[in-house]
Design an enzyme around this catalytic site. Structure first.
Site, short mmCIF file in Angstrom:
data_model
loop_
_atom_site.label_atom_id
_atom_site.label_comp_id
_atom_site.label_asym_id
_atom_site.label_seq_id
_atom_site.Cartn_x
_atom_site.Cartn_y
_atom_site.Cartn_z
N THR A 164 0.84 -1.20 0.00
CA THR A 164 0.00 0.00 0.00
C THR A 164 0.87 1.26 0.00
OG1 THR A 164 -0.11 -0.37 2.37
CG2 THR A 164 -2.08 -0.92 1.11
N ASP A 165 2.13 1.14 0.47
CA ASP A 165 2.91 2.37 0.69
C ASP A 165 3.16 3.15 -0.60
OD1 ASP A 165 4.88 0.53 -0.19
OD2 ASP A 165 6.38 1.12 1.32
N GLY A 168 17.63 -10.68 3.54
CA GLY A 168 16.80 -11.32 2.52
C GLY A 168 15.56 -11.99 3.09
N GLY A 172 12.84 -10.16 4.33
CA GLY A 172 11.69 -9.26 4.34
C GLY A 172 11.56 -8.51 5.66
N SER A 228 16.57 -5.37 6.32
CA SER A 228 17.97 -5.18 6.69
C SER A 228 18.57 -4.05 5.87
CB SER A 228 18.76 -6.47 6.50
OG SER A 228 18.65 -6.94 5.18
N GLU A 287 17.80 3.91 -2.41
CA GLU A 287 17.39 2.57 -2.83
C GLU A 287 16.74 2.62 -4.23
OE1 GLU A 287 16.72 -0.21 -0.11
OE2 GLU A 287 15.99 -1.65 -1.58
N ASP A 318 9.65 1.04 4.89
CA ASP A 318 10.75 0.42 5.63
C ASP A 318 11.69 1.48 6.22
OD1 ASP A 318 9.51 -1.70 4.49
OD2 ASP A 318 11.14 -2.22 3.12
N TYR A 354 8.63 -7.20 -7.76
CA TYR A 354 8.17 -6.02 -7.01
C TYR A 354 7.89 -4.87 -7.97
CZ TYR A 354 8.03 -2.45 -3.37
OH TYR A 354 7.63 -1.42 -2.54
C1 GLA Z 1 9.09 -3.90 0.64
C2 GLA Z 1 9.26 -2.42 0.27
C3 GLA Z 1 8.24 -1.56 1.00
C4 GLA Z 1 6.82 -2.10 0.85
C5 GLA Z 1 6.78 -3.60 1.14
C6 GLA Z 1 5.44 -4.21 0.83
O1 GLA Z 1 9.42 -4.09 1.98
O2 GLA Z 1 10.56 -1.98 0.57
O3 GLA Z 1 8.33 -0.23 0.53
O4 GLA Z 1 6.31 -1.81 -0.42
O5 GLA Z 1 7.76 -4.32 0.41
O6 GLA Z 1 4.47 -3.73 1.67
#
Ligand code: GLA
Length: 384
Positions: free
Chosen positions: A38-39, A126, A128, A131, A164, A176, A225
């Protein structure tokens, strides 16, 4: 705080940099309770920073060199000059997160001060659990400190995300980096990713946040992604908005005709997930753990069927956890997807039995051994 890790970054620093006593920055990883993908659609997320972190010992230099030692990679090192055109380093992949952040900051702030650093982290890589965001935010904080920039947590997060996106090449959203910068001890943070407004919500006293790493190697993460992101942008265009979360469920249902099958499913996940995140924040504020659990289960189903980012091993873990936790909480995959971790919110007294259940079933079913982390919601980046 991991004291061995702290001693390690301090001792290695003194050994390599003439006995100088360094300062230390601590930047945490994160777990997301709900609000996935959603971000970057301008929606809401509900993560907390966790008690697994990157530590960076540092002290300023008198020139504009950056010297870095990676304690976790056999003390490999990298160095470069802030005033040069900072290039991608093919030999030491880890150092590109640092090169990226310094490069972005050097373009924005003239006269940055050089720095010596030693880095070590215990955020599983790696998996999720962010890190890389912890590393980026930690570096941004170090540079801000040595150059006396006094940057806000929001700015540290934005610079890290830019690094990033532009330097490393993953089109991630802000979640994140923002939670690694702005986490609150004992609280999750409801973040509006369009305005960047944040609201801390406390976790009930008797509840635990359990993370189970499926240890499924995540493959093609960046490309999948970035594809999801493009599909969401195409769906937003169909609705005449820039960000998909600018439409609500009613607008989605009224205007969904004409979306192709994939765009329809991606958009349905995002629009409903945004609402689930707001509802989950509300449920947590009221201490309604059953409602939170139901929303977490619905979120997982949507990631599995509509956003198509789960794996069979992850689905299995989520099923076992939800069956064991029942109405006392819930479980779902957390993070970008395609492997990685599952998060569960459950009563503290159930933690031992739930861990035993996972240990007795997961390896047998999948041939892979899980890792389990009992996490605590922690403060975001800070100087120790
Ligand atoms: C990764 C991305 C975040 C977000 C999540 C999914 O962690 O870095 O920005 O999009 O996936 O919610």
């Amino acid at each position: 705080m991991n004291n061995t890790q702290l001693k390690n970054v301090t001792d290695i620093f003194k050994h390599h940099f003439d006995g100088v006593e360094p300062q230390v920055v601590c930047a945490p990883g994160r777990v997301n309770i709900i609000g996935e993908h959603t971000d970057y659609n301008g929606g809401h997320v509900l993560p907390c920073a966790i008690n697994y972190q990157t530590l960076i010992s540092f002290s300023p230099r008198e020139d504009n060199q950056i010297h870095i030692i990676a304690a976790d990679y056999d003390n490999q090192h990298d160095s470069f000059n802030i005033s040069d055109n900072i290039a991608f380093n093919e030999d030491t992949f880890w150092s590109n997160y640092i090169r990226g952040v310094v490069s972005v900051m050097a373009q924005r702030y003239p006269n940055l001060v050089g720095v010596n650093m030693v880095i070590s982290g215990d955020v599983p890589q790696g998996a999720g659990l962010s890190s890389s965001a912890a590393l980026e935010v930690g570096i941004a904080k170090v540079i801000s400190e040595v150059s006396s920039l006094a940057l806000s947590n929001q700015t540290l997060a934005q610079l890290s995300q830019q690094a990033e996106n532009e330097f490393v090449g993953c089109q991630c959203g802000i979640m994140d980096q923002l939670i690694s910068a702005s986490g609150h001890a004992d609280h999750v943070l409801l973040i509006n990713c369009e305005t960047l407004a944040t609201a801390p919500i406390s976790l009930p006293d008797n509840s635990a946040v359990l993370i189970v790493n499926s240890n499924v190697k995540r493959g093609l993460v960046d490309s999948e992604y970035n594809t999801r992101r493009q599909q969401c942008e195409a769906a937003a265009k169909h609705f005449g908005v820039t960000l998909l979360c600018d439409i609500d469920i009613d607008t989605f249902e009224a205007g969904k005709q004409g979306l192709d099958d994939i765009e329809f499913k991606r958009a349905r996940h995002v629009v409903y997930e945004n609402q689930r995140t707001l509802d989950a924040a509300d449920a947590l504020s009221k201490g309604d753990i059953k409602a939170l659990g139901d929303l977490m289960r619905a979120s997982h189903a949507s990631m599995k069927d509509d956003f198509e980012i789960t794996t069979p091993e992850i689905d299995y873990l989520v099923d076992v956890l939800n069956e064991a936790i029942g109405d006392n909480g819930g479980a779902r995959m957390t993070g970008g997807g395609f492997g990685g971790c599952v998060v569960a919110v459950l009563p503290s007294e159930q933690v031992t039995s739930v861990c035993e259940l996972i240990e007795s079933r997961y390896l047998q079913k999948t041939g892979i051994k899980e890792s389990i982390y009992l996490s605590k919601a922690c403060q975001g980046v800070h100087v120790l």
